[in-house]
Design a protein around this motif. Structure first.
Motif, PDB file in Angstrom:
ATOM      1  N   UNK A   9       0.843  -1.190   0.000  1.00  0.00           N
ATOM      2  CA  UNK A   9       0.000   0.000   0.000  1.00  0.00           C
ATOM      3  C   UNK A   9       0.879   1.242   0.000  1.00  0.00           C
ATOM      4  N   UNK A  10       0.764   2.111   1.008  1.00  0.00           N
ATOM      5  CA  UNK A  10       1.552   3.347   1.028  1.00  0.00           C
ATOM      6  C   UNK A  10       2.652   3.316   2.095  1.00  0.00           C
ATOM      7  N   UNK A  11       3.110   2.123   2.425  1.00  0.00           N
ATOM      8  CA  UNK A  11       4.192   1.952   3.409  1.00  0.00           C
ATOM      9  C   UNK A  11       5.255   1.034   2.829  1.00  0.00           C
ATOM     10  N   UNK A  12       6.458   1.161   3.367  1.00  0.00           N
ATOM     11  CA  UNK A  12       7.519   0.273   2.941  1.00  0.00           C
ATOM     12  C   UNK A  12       8.609   0.206   3.992  1.00  0.00           C
ATOM     13  N   UNK A  13       9.524  -0.729   3.802  1.00  0.00           N
ATOM     14  CA  UNK A  13      10.653  -0.827   4.718  1.00  0.00           C
ATOM     15  C   UNK A  13      11.798  -1.562   4.051  1.00  0.00           C
ATOM     16  N   UNK A  14      12.990  -1.271   4.536  1.00  0.00           N
ATOM     17  CA  UNK A  14      14.179  -2.040   4.182  1.00  0.00           C
ATOM     18  C   UNK A  14      14.495  -2.876   5.410  1.00  0.00           C
TER      19      UNK A  14
END
Length: 94
Positions: A9-14
């Motif tokens: 959606x409108x979130x992410x992470x490494x």
């Protein structure tokens, strides 16, 4: 050390892992189509001082360059790195 980016959606992470152990994570949100906001960095205590946060940041910077995005670093760690490292300032949102 393996570093991957995941988005939903409108979130992410490494996320950085070492032999299936989570070394650290850097999260970001995607408020617009032209920039992202890095909002949190967390490094597992046993990996402190090993450059994990920097590896996470560089992975997100590489992704931002590929997608032609700018980065707004609200996370104190990411903000400090942008002030310190000249080689990533090209993706800094002004």
């Amino acid at each position: 050390m393996n570093v991957e980016i995941k988005e939903q959606n409108n979130k992410g992470f490494a996320i950085a892992t070492d032999n299936d152990v989570r070394a650290g994570v850097m999260t970001y949100s995607i408020p617009a189509s032209d920039f992202i906001i890095i909002d949190h960095t967390e490094v597992n205590p046993e990996f402190k001082g090993k450059g994990v946060g920097k590896q996470l940041l560089y992975k997100i910077v590489d992704m931002a360059r590929e997608k032609d995005l700018k980065i707004l670093p609200l996370c104190p760690f990411a903000n400090a790195m942008f002030k310190k490292l000249d080689d990533i300032k090209d993706v800094l949102k002004s």
